[in-house]
Structures are given as C-alpha cells and as structure tokens.
Design a protein around this motif. Structure first.
Motif, PDB file in Angstrom:
ATOM      1  N   VAL A 132      65.881  37.375-102.632  1.00 47.00           N
ATOM      2  CA  VAL A 132      65.248  38.357-103.683  1.00 47.00           C
ATOM      3  C   VAL A 132      64.474  39.436-102.640  1.00 47.00           C
ATOM      4  O   VAL A 132      63.901  38.931-101.640  1.00 47.00           O
ATOM      5  CB  VAL A 132      64.241  37.702-104.438  1.00 47.00           C
ATOM      6  N   LYS A 174      60.883  46.584-102.775  1.00 48.49           N
ATOM      7  CA  LYS A 174      60.684  47.416-101.916  1.00 48.49           C
ATOM      8  C   LYS A 174      58.958  47.792-101.468  1.00 48.49           C
ATOM      9  O   LYS A 174      58.164  47.333-102.418  1.00 48.49           O
ATOM     10  CB  LYS A 174      60.966  48.780-102.568  1.00 48.49           C
ATOM     11  N   VAL A 175      58.779  48.353-100.417  1.00 47.71           N
ATOM     12  CA  VAL A 175      57.445  48.522 -99.890  1.00 47.71           C
ATOM     13  C   VAL A 175      57.322  49.761 -99.278  1.00 47.71           C
ATOM     14  O   VAL A 175      58.220  49.979 -98.255  1.00 47.71           O
ATOM     15  CB  VAL A 175      56.833  47.287 -99.125  1.00 47.71           C
ATOM     16  N   THR A 234      61.297  39.079-100.430  1.00 46.18           N
ATOM     17  CA  THR A 234      60.072  39.089-100.744  1.00 46.18           C
ATOM     18  C   THR A 234      59.208  38.009 -99.822  1.00 46.18           C
ATOM     19  O   THR A 234      57.979  38.080 -99.704  1.00 46.18           O
ATOM     20  CB  THR A 234      59.860  38.473-102.047  1.00 46.18           C
ATOM     21  N   ARG A 235      59.974  37.237 -99.229  1.00 48.99           N
ATOM     22  CA  ARG A 235      59.163  36.091 -98.493  1.00 48.99           C
ATOM     23  C   ARG A 235      58.798  36.813 -96.873  1.00 48.99           C
ATOM     24  O   ARG A 235      57.882  35.806 -96.155  1.00 48.99           O
ATOM     25  CB  ARG A 235      60.152  35.044 -97.904  1.00 48.99           C
ATOM     26  N   THR A 260      56.706  37.939 -94.001  1.00 56.52           N
ATOM     27  CA  THR A 260      55.473  38.386 -93.860  1.00 56.52           C
ATOM     28  C   THR A 260      55.244  39.441 -93.240  1.00 56.52           C
ATOM     29  O   THR A 260      56.010  40.301 -92.694  1.00 56.52           O
ATOM     30  CB  THR A 260      54.863  37.318 -92.888  1.00 56.52           C
ATOM     31  N   CYS A 302      50.527  37.043 -90.275  1.00 55.76           N
ATOM     32  CA  CYS A 302      51.184  35.845 -90.485  1.00 55.76           C
ATOM     33  C   CYS A 302      50.984  35.577 -92.015  1.00 55.76           C
ATOM     34  O   CYS A 302      51.838  34.764 -92.413  1.00 55.76           O
ATOM     35  CB  CYS A 302      50.974  34.999 -89.366  1.00 55.76           C
ATOM     36  N   LEU A 303      49.514  35.530 -92.467  1.00 65.60           N
ATOM     37  CA  LEU A 303      49.416  34.931 -93.744  1.00 65.60           C
ATOM     38  C   LEU A 303      49.154  35.848 -94.886  1.00 65.60           C
ATOM     39  O   LEU A 303      48.363  35.932 -95.695  1.00 65.60           O
ATOM     40  CB  LEU A 303      47.886  34.395 -93.803  1.00 65.60           C
ATOM     41  N   SER A 304      50.082  37.087 -94.771  1.00 70.60           N
ATOM     42  CA  SER A 304      50.133  38.267 -95.645  1.00 70.60           C
ATOM     43  C   SER A 304      51.651  38.255 -95.922  1.00 70.60           C
ATOM     44  O   SER A 304      52.316  38.717 -94.997  1.00 70.60           O
ATOM     45  CB  SER A 304      49.515  39.279 -95.155  1.00 70.60           C
ATOM     46  N   LEU A 305      51.844  38.879 -97.066  1.00 75.14           N
ATOM     47  CA  LEU A 305      53.229  39.264 -97.421  1.00 75.14           C
ATOM     48  C   LEU A 305      53.432  40.843 -97.294  1.00 75.14           C
ATOM     49  O   LEU A 305      52.385  41.321 -97.509  1.00 75.14           O
ATOM     50  CB  LEU A 305      53.612  38.859 -98.837  1.00 75.14           C
ATOM     51  N   VAL A 331      55.165  42.598 -98.843  1.00 77.34           N
ATOM     52  CA  VAL A 331      55.421  43.484-100.203  1.00 77.34           C
ATOM     53  C   VAL A 331      53.936  43.577-100.805  1.00 77.34           C
ATOM     54  O   VAL A 331      53.696  44.392-101.550  1.00 77.34           O
ATOM     55  CB  VAL A 331      56.338  42.850-100.881  1.00 77.34           C
ATOM     56  N   MET A 332      53.079  42.912-100.264  1.00 77.27           N
ATOM     57  CA  MET A 332      51.658  43.261-100.777  1.00 77.27           C
ATOM     58  C   MET A 332      50.748  44.215-100.019  1.00 77.27           C
ATOM     59  O   MET A 332      49.699  44.656-100.556  1.00 77.27           O
ATOM     60  CB  MET A 332      50.776  41.831-100.663  1.00 77.27           C
ATOM     61  N   HIS A 333      51.328  44.937 -99.363  1.00 80.03           N
ATOM     62  CA  HIS A 333      50.950  45.963 -98.516  1.00 80.03           C
ATOM     63  C   HIS A 333      51.178  47.380 -99.077  1.00 80.03           C
ATOM     64  O   HIS A 333      51.320  48.355 -98.099  1.00 80.03           O
ATOM     65  CB  HIS A 333      50.802  45.787 -97.058  1.00 80.03           C
ATOM     66  N   GLU A 334      51.782  47.694-100.164  1.00 75.27           N
ATOM     67  CA  GLU A 334      52.075  49.126-100.578  1.00 75.27           C
ATOM     68  C   GLU A 334      50.911  49.903-100.408  1.00 75.27           C
ATOM     69  O   GLU A 334      49.805  49.572-100.915  1.00 75.27           O
ATOM     70  CB  GLU A 334      52.327  48.630-102.303  1.00 75.27           C
TER      71      GLU A 334
END
Lengths: 317, 214
Positions: free
Chosen positions: B45, B48-49, B64-65, B67, B105-108, B110-113
């Motif tokens: 899956v 976009k970021v 999505t996995r 990091t 390492c503990l952040s995806l 895609v969470m950093h848009e």
C-alpha cells in the motif's frame, strides 16, 4: 511490519468513526510505541488513522482552576509548560524522568497513557503471553521477573505499566476526555481508566472500540511539595524498578502513587490516610497482599525506602 | 591497471551490491507487482508525501510502512543518518524535524507531510563545518563514527532546548533557566548511545560550542 492502509483524520469524530469502520484499526500520534510494536508484528493493524492533524495540542485553563491538556500535547511541551512546572511539578518531574529527549519530543499525552507493557515476555514473540495472544499462557510466571509486578497481578499476567506520566496523573485525579464513534463525548476518571489483568490482561483500559482520547483534565493544583522519585538500573533513559509520586504538606498529610509495581499506576486511598505515620505504615497499606518472587521481592523494601526519602525531604521544608 | 576500479570499489558499494543481489535472489519479480502471487502477497500500500529535506522540496510515493529513516537513507540516499537499533533505543537515527530532534526510526515517512527535516548533511559540509561538527573533530568526540551524525543532530537540538529553558530530569529548579553543566548535558544526551564510549569527549565538544569551559 504488516502492510496497512493509512488515513489522515480531520476531526476527532471522523477519526473515531474511521477506527470503528476498520476493525483492528489503530490511531497513530507520536508512534514511538506503536511503530516499535508494529515492526515486531505484536501490533498488526490493517488500517492506521493519523490523528496528528486534529489540533488537540493546546493546554488551556479550566473554569475550576485546573488545566485541560490536549491529547496531542507532546511530553516535552507538557513538562515545559510554565503552569505545569509551577503548579503540577509532580507531573513535570514524572515526564522528565521518562524516555529520552527525542522520544519526549514525539510522544503525546494520550499515547503515553496508552503505552503497552515492557514485559520482556510480551515483546518476545516466541514466548507465551496472554496479553499478546489471549489464552496462550504466561511465560513470565516462573521466568525472569525482576522488573515485573508485585501487587494486583493475576495467574494470567504479571506485567507492569511502564508510564511515569500516568503515575502522576493518577496522583492528581486526572480525567480522560474521549469521543466515541457515534460522536458522544465522556470523561473517564483516571481511577476507572486502567484495568487490572484478571483473566483478560489483553484488555488494558476501559476505552471502547474506536474511542479516541481528546484531552486529559487536571483538577486545581494540590498544595504541598511535589515529588517524583524514580529508581532504575541506570540514572537516565530506563524504565522504573519502582517510582514514588507524592504531594506532601508540611504536616505530613498528602497523596502517594507508585509506578513499576503493578499492571496500572498504583494508588490506595487507605494508605494515604497513614502518611503522617511514616513510610512503613504507608507501604504496609499500599502493598498489602503483595505477591513477590525471589527476583522482585526487593521492590517492597525499595518502595518503603524511596518513600521514606520523600517524606524525610518533605519534613525539611 | 584495468583492475584498479575494482580495487577502489568502496565498502559501501560492496555492501549495496551484496544487498541487491541477495534481494534479487530472495524475491521473485511477480511479488513486487503482486500480479501472479495472489492474495497471499498483496501489493504494498503506498501513499504520497511532500516535505522539505535540508531545504529542498521532496515529493515521494512510498509504501506506508516506510519509516522516516528508511525514506532518508533508501529513497533520498542521505546515508549520513544511521540505522542502529531501529527501535528508538540508540539515537543513531536522530534528525531534526520542525526544529526538534526525534528518532527517525520510530516515525512513518507519510506522517511528515509538510515537515522541514534537517539531517547531518544539512548542518554542514566538509568545507564549512557546523560548529558542533568542528568541535567533535577537535575533541575526538567519536571513534568509529557510527553514532556521530545522531550525536551531533541531537546536540544541536539539545543546546536549543537549553536556550529555550526546557527543563530536564536533573534540573534542580524546574522554574529556573537550565545550567550548561556536564550533568545537564549528559542527561540531555542520554538518548544517544556511543558503543565506543566517547562520552566524555562528546560532552567537552558540546560544552565548548555552548560557550562553557571544556
């Protein structure tokens, strides 16, 4: 890590509804605990709802003189807030005693409350663990138990809760504000938030499916000296063997809560009424019915001595 | 003389080559596309970021996995940021995101848009070192160097935290401006492990840049 679909939620109600629509979904905020567990496939959510955009990152005064802390307030920001440092020092101290600066920068208030145990048998997927796989047994019982629970545990689970922050929240009688998938909100007193393991150690709190924490409320400040004494194997960046959160007034009256000893932050009202009588009287009440192992029996005198140090310091004030 | 290029192949090239051939052997092509493999191996899956890394805008479509750490190293080839434990314990992956140090390492990813990420490559260059990079060299703040990019990113942010008055576990008074003492710096740097044990020199380097006595 198992593949998952990913969604950025726009409102708390939307996030809760999204979680309800996808069975097994998880909210992600800081991710510092969840991603670790996803890499080990201890957590395998098919859908992840990113709640970082929900604007729940404010600390606001409440009409009763307390504070409302948004679910997404980072641990660093909560500990550094001037009102928290001045009026809720036990909470600031607990936060600063936990994890590393990098982790505190990411970890959130709600995520900290929802941390999973650091029991090594929960983390080792080759071991039986009723919390990780209900009904599979508990390899920790009879295993290496130095870090594990001495009170409130069951024949199904002897894990401890790892949070420092939650111990201070328990002491302060915090409230956990939530929203459910149908849009209804409620406040859960923290005394009713965590569950003891019993026969269902995989159910750790009283949140219902899809329920999202939106804030934590702190009642008006407690007068007295605030303490968070954490005893651990190294002086920084380690989980507690035991920790003592306390607020003590000059006459010796006060409150006390323990970390590192049970499946939840540990507070016993009957023990607090004995605080003017000293550390032994309080510890006897706090840890009444404790069941220790050869590995972790040291925690009982360690609690008493740590509490004695706190009470001695409070008398000096 | 024609062999010289082979001899000069770097250790990194060898490692990359080795890893690629191992992957090629282990993964049948069909898996990557999810065509013939059926439901057992679904296609990854992706999402976009768009974010800024060291001042440069980057747009990616990632599993999505992925990091933040793997995005930097494997997709943007910014290999200064290191993977040590990959579980938030060692600090080798420390980068600065929106002005704060975090474990990449503990952040995806895609969470950093929209995020602004600074890695060791963004702090200085060999010709123009960041003051902390120069101080680490001067004080021998490393041996093998593997933890060093994380140590330096962490130290840059730690000094900023002290300037902003963020208290620490060892701050005697929660309401006072934190000191620039070795005890404060050691506590604030406890999320960065150095297997070679260069800690005392690291504290000297940071102390010098902070304006204290090394």
């Amino acid at each position: 890590m198992k593949a998952f679909t990913y969604q950025r939620a726009g409102t708390p109600a939307e996030a809760a509804a999204a979680a309800a629509q996808h069975p097994g979904a998880r909210f992600i905020a800081g991710g510092t605990n969840l991603l670790d567990l996803m890499k080990l496939e201890i957590e395998t959510p098919p859908h992840v709802v990113d709640v970082n955009g929900l604007e729940l990152d404010k600390i606001e005064p409440m009409p009763d003189g307390g504070l409302r802390v948004g679910a997404l307030v980072r641990n660093t920001d909560l500990a550094a807030d001037l009102r928290v440092r001045r009026d809720y020092a036990v909470l600031a101290r607990a936060l600063l005693a936990g994890a590393s600066a990098q982790l505190r920068n990411k970890a959130t208030t709600a995520g900290n409350l929802l941390q999973r145990t650091r029991c090594p048998y929960f983390y080792d997927t080759n071991m039986a663990c009723n919390k990780r796989k209900p009904g599979s047994g508990c390899a920790a019982i009879g295993g290496y138990t130095r870090q594990l629970a001495i009170v409130g545990h069951s024949d199904a689970c002897i894990a401890t809760h790892p949070s420092d922050m939650a111990v201070a929240m328990q002491l302060l009688d915090a409230g956990v504000e939530t929203v459910r998938p149908d849009g209804t909100a409620r406040t859960i007193p923290i005394a009713d938030f965590y569950r003891l393991p019993g026969t269902t150690p995989h159910i750790e709190n009283t949140l219902t499916s899809g329920e999202l924490i939106t804030a934590v409320t702190l009642p008006q400040p407690l007068k007295g000296r605030h303490y968070y004494h954490k005893v651990r194997d190294r002086s920084s960046y380690a989980f507690a063997l035991v920790s003592v959160a306390a607020v003590v007034r000059p006459d010796g009256v006060g409150r006390v809560a323990l970390g590192g000893v049970a499946h939840r932050p540990w507070r016993v009202p009957a023990a607090e009424s004995r605080m003017p009588q000293g550390a032994k009287a309080v510890t006897d009440e706090l840890l009444a019915g404790a069941r220790t192992t050869a590995d972790n029996a040291f925690k009982v005198p360690l609690v008493q001595r740590t509490l004695a140090a706190v009470l001695a310091d409070a008398r000096k004030a | 003389m024609t062999d010289s290029t082979d001899i000069n192949q770097t250790r990194r090239d060898l490692l990359i080559g080795g890893a690629l051939s191992a992957t090629a052997a282990a993964l049948p092509l069909g898996c990557a596309h999810g065509a013939e493999s059926g439901a057992a191996t679904p296609a990854p899956v992706t999402a976009k970021v768009a974010l800024r890394v060291n001042g440069q805008r980057r747009e990616l479509e990632l599993d999505t996995r992925t990091t933040l750490l793997d995005m930097l190293r494997e997709h943007l080839h910014l290999t200064g940021t290191k993977k040590g434990c990959d579980q938030g314990q060692c600090g080798a992956c420390t980068v600065i995101v929106d002005g704060r140090r975090i474990n990449a390492c503990l952040s995806l990813a895609v969470m950093h848009e929209g995020a602004e990420v600074t890695t060791i490559e963004g702090l200085g260059t060999p010709d123009k070192l960041h003051p902390l990079q120069a101080a680490f060299v001067k004080h021998d703040g490393y041996q093998c160097g593997y933890c060093t990019p994380g140590q330096i990113c962490s130290a840059v942010a730690a000094l900023d935290e002290i300037r902003r008055g963020v208290p620490s576990h060892v701050s005697a008074d929660l309401n006072a401006q934190p000191l620039l003492s070795p005890a404060e710096l050691r506590e604030r740097m406890s999320g960065n492990i150095c297997r070679c044990g260069a800690y005392s020199n690291i504290i000297d380097a940071i102390t010098e840049v902070a304006g204290g006595k090394a």
